[in-house]
Design a protein around this motif. Structure first.
Motif, PDB file in Angstrom:
ATOM      1  N   ARG A  63     -27.716  37.959  27.298  1.00 35.41           N
ATOM      2  CA  ARG A  63     -28.027  38.776  28.477  1.00 35.41           C
ATOM      3  C   ARG A  63     -29.364  38.336  29.085  1.00 35.41           C
ATOM      4  O   ARG A  63     -29.502  38.242  30.300  1.00 35.41           O
ATOM      5  CB  ARG A  63     -28.078  40.254  28.104  1.00 35.41           C
ATOM      6  CG  ARG A  63     -26.713  40.873  27.995  1.00 35.41           C
ATOM      7  CD  ARG A  63     -26.811  42.393  27.809  1.00 35.41           C
ATOM      8  NE  ARG A  63     -25.705  42.840  27.001  1.00 35.41           N
ATOM      9  CZ  ARG A  63     -25.743  43.127  25.708  1.00 35.41           C
ATOM     10  NH1 ARG A  63     -26.873  43.063  25.049  1.00 35.41           N
ATOM     11  NH2 ARG A  63     -24.673  43.504  25.063  1.00 35.41           N
ATOM     12  N   GLU A 121     -22.878  34.155  30.208  1.00 37.56           N
ATOM     13  CA  GLU A 121     -21.748  35.044  29.975  1.00 37.56           C
ATOM     14  C   GLU A 121     -20.987  34.546  28.766  1.00 37.56           C
ATOM     15  O   GLU A 121     -20.852  33.339  28.554  1.00 37.56           O
ATOM     16  CB  GLU A 121     -20.841  35.086  31.202  1.00 37.56           C
ATOM     17  CG  GLU A 121     -21.516  35.755  32.378  1.00 37.56           C
ATOM     18  CD  GLU A 121     -20.547  36.002  33.517  1.00 37.56           C
ATOM     19  OE1 GLU A 121     -19.336  36.052  33.284  1.00 37.56           O
ATOM     20  OE2 GLU A 121     -21.043  36.155  34.641  1.00 37.56           O
ATOM     21  N   ILE A 173     -17.530  35.722  26.098  1.00 33.31           N
ATOM     22  CA  ILE A 173     -16.406  36.603  25.814  1.00 33.31           C
ATOM     23  C   ILE A 173     -16.342  36.801  24.303  1.00 33.31           C
ATOM     24  O   ILE A 173     -16.283  35.809  23.554  1.00 33.31           O
ATOM     25  CB  ILE A 173     -15.094  35.972  26.317  1.00 33.31           C
ATOM     26  CG1 ILE A 173     -15.166  35.743  27.823  1.00 33.31           C
ATOM     27  CG2 ILE A 173     -13.894  36.831  25.933  1.00 33.31           C
ATOM     28  CD1 ILE A 173     -14.050  34.861  28.357  1.00 33.31           C
ATOM     29  N   ASP A 232     -25.064  26.628  26.958  1.00 33.29           N
ATOM     30  CA  ASP A 232     -25.345  28.066  26.892  1.00 33.29           C
ATOM     31  C   ASP A 232     -25.605  28.505  25.457  1.00 33.29           C
ATOM     32  O   ASP A 232     -26.487  29.325  25.206  1.00 33.29           O
ATOM     33  CB  ASP A 232     -24.187  28.876  27.479  1.00 33.29           C
ATOM     34  CG  ASP A 232     -24.124  28.796  28.991  1.00 33.29           C
ATOM     35  OD1 ASP A 232     -25.123  28.394  29.615  1.00 33.29           O
ATOM     36  OD2 ASP A 232     -23.060  29.134  29.556  1.00 33.29           O
ATOM     37  N   GLY A 235     -28.977  35.173  30.983  1.00 33.22           N
ATOM     38  CA  GLY A 235     -27.980  35.255  32.044  1.00 33.22           C
ATOM     39  C   GLY A 235     -26.699  34.492  31.757  1.00 33.22           C
ATOM     40  O   GLY A 235     -25.945  34.185  32.677  1.00 33.22           O
ATOM     41  N   GLU A 272     -26.277  38.916  21.398  1.00 31.24           N
ATOM     42  CA  GLU A 272     -25.888  39.545  22.659  1.00 31.24           C
ATOM     43  C   GLU A 272     -27.096  39.832  23.552  1.00 31.24           C
ATOM     44  O   GLU A 272     -27.028  39.661  24.766  1.00 31.24           O
ATOM     45  CB  GLU A 272     -25.060  40.796  22.392  1.00 31.24           C
ATOM     46  CG  GLU A 272     -23.683  40.423  21.844  1.00 31.24           C
ATOM     47  CD  GLU A 272     -22.792  41.602  21.517  1.00 31.24           C
ATOM     48  OE1 GLU A 272     -23.267  42.766  21.497  1.00 31.24           O
ATOM     49  OE2 GLU A 272     -21.592  41.350  21.271  1.00 31.24           O
ATOM     50  N   PHE A 292     -18.360  30.767  24.906  1.00 32.47           N
ATOM     51  CA  PHE A 292     -19.288  30.451  25.987  1.00 32.47           C
ATOM     52  C   PHE A 292     -18.681  29.366  26.867  1.00 32.47           C
ATOM     53  O   PHE A 292     -17.844  28.586  26.425  1.00 32.47           O
ATOM     54  CB  PHE A 292     -20.619  29.937  25.419  1.00 32.47           C
ATOM     55  CG  PHE A 292     -21.455  31.009  24.791  1.00 32.47           C
ATOM     56  CD1 PHE A 292     -22.454  31.643  25.511  1.00 32.47           C
ATOM     57  CD2 PHE A 292     -21.241  31.392  23.474  1.00 32.47           C
ATOM     58  CE1 PHE A 292     -23.232  32.632  24.932  1.00 32.47           C
ATOM     59  CE2 PHE A 292     -22.018  32.384  22.888  1.00 32.47           C
ATOM     60  CZ  PHE A 292     -23.014  33.002  23.614  1.00 32.47           C
ATOM     61  N   ASP A 293     -19.153  29.290  28.101  1.00 33.05           N
ATOM     62  CA  ASP A 293     -18.669  28.263  29.024  1.00 33.05           C
ATOM     63  C   ASP A 293     -19.069  26.859  28.596  1.00 33.05           C
ATOM     64  O   ASP A 293     -18.417  25.890  28.940  1.00 33.05           O
ATOM     65  CB  ASP A 293     -19.169  28.525  30.446  1.00 33.05           C
ATOM     66  CG  ASP A 293     -18.418  29.658  31.115  1.00 33.05           C
ATOM     67  OD1 ASP A 293     -17.255  29.908  30.743  1.00 33.05           O
ATOM     68  OD2 ASP A 293     -18.991  30.283  32.017  1.00 33.05           O
ATOM     69  N   TRP A 300     -18.296  34.533  19.866  1.00 33.10           N
ATOM     70  CA  TRP A 300     -18.309  34.601  21.325  1.00 33.10           C
ATOM     71  C   TRP A 300     -17.875  33.254  21.876  1.00 33.10           C
ATOM     72  O   TRP A 300     -18.256  32.205  21.360  1.00 33.10           O
ATOM     73  CB  TRP A 300     -19.711  34.906  21.837  1.00 33.10           C
ATOM     74  CG  TRP A 300     -20.278  36.161  21.286  1.00 33.10           C
ATOM     75  CD1 TRP A 300     -20.220  37.405  21.833  1.00 33.10           C
ATOM     76  CD2 TRP A 300     -21.007  36.304  20.057  1.00 33.10           C
ATOM     77  NE1 TRP A 300     -20.848  38.310  21.020  1.00 33.10           N
ATOM     78  CE2 TRP A 300     -21.352  37.666  19.920  1.00 33.10           C
ATOM     79  CE3 TRP A 300     -21.395  35.424  19.045  1.00 33.10           C
ATOM     80  CZ2 TRP A 300     -22.059  38.167  18.839  1.00 33.10           C
ATOM     81  CZ3 TRP A 300     -22.091  35.909  17.963  1.00 33.10           C
ATOM     82  CH2 TRP A 300     -22.422  37.265  17.868  1.00 33.10           C
TER      83      TRP A 300
END
Length: 132
Positions: A13, A18, A20, A83, A16, A9, A78-79, A76
């Motif tokens: 961050r 994102e 979920i 990433d 940069g 996490e 990720f897009d 998580w």
């Protein structure tokens, strides 16, 4: 202590990205997919200390999930796999899974540079052959 969760996490961050968080049920579904669907999927094992760096070059389209474990499993969405690669590059080594949400593939990266790939089509054929 959830050191892997905190490290991942902090890394996303820092760069940069994102992500979920996945629910426990989603994580369990992905791990079950990786561990139980062995009969209908192709399975390849390769040895490569740098295969994680290939994540952004793999024929992976769209979102991907990262799953790792410390005292429990964390995940998580990720897009992109790019990433995930960027996050992993900011972390110390630990075993992890990368799973495509539609479960067309999953990859397990252990801490001995071995990668296990489960897939249902020939998306990974050329990549795998390049590591043989």
């Amino acid at each position: 202590m959830e050191y892997v969760k905190e490290e991942v996490e902090n890394a996303f961050r820092l760069i940069g990205a994102e992500a979920i968080p996945l629910s426990d049920d989603q994580i369990r579904d992905y791990l079950d997919f990786h561990n139980k669907n062995l009969m209908s999927y192709k399975i390849e094992k390769i040895y490569s200390p740098n295969f994680w760096q290939e994540l952004s070059n793999l024929p992976v389209v769209g979102k991907s999930s990262l799953i790792a474990c410390d005292v429990r499993f964390h995940g998580w969405l990720f897009d992109s796999a790019t990433d995930i690669k960027r996050v992993i590059s900011e972390c110390v080594g630990f075993p992890f899974y990368v799973v495509q949400p539609e479960m067309k593939y999953s990859m397990y990266f252990d801490d001995h540079d071995c990668v296990e790939i489960h897939y249902d089509d020939d998306l990974f054929k050329d990549i795998i052959l390049s590591y043989r």
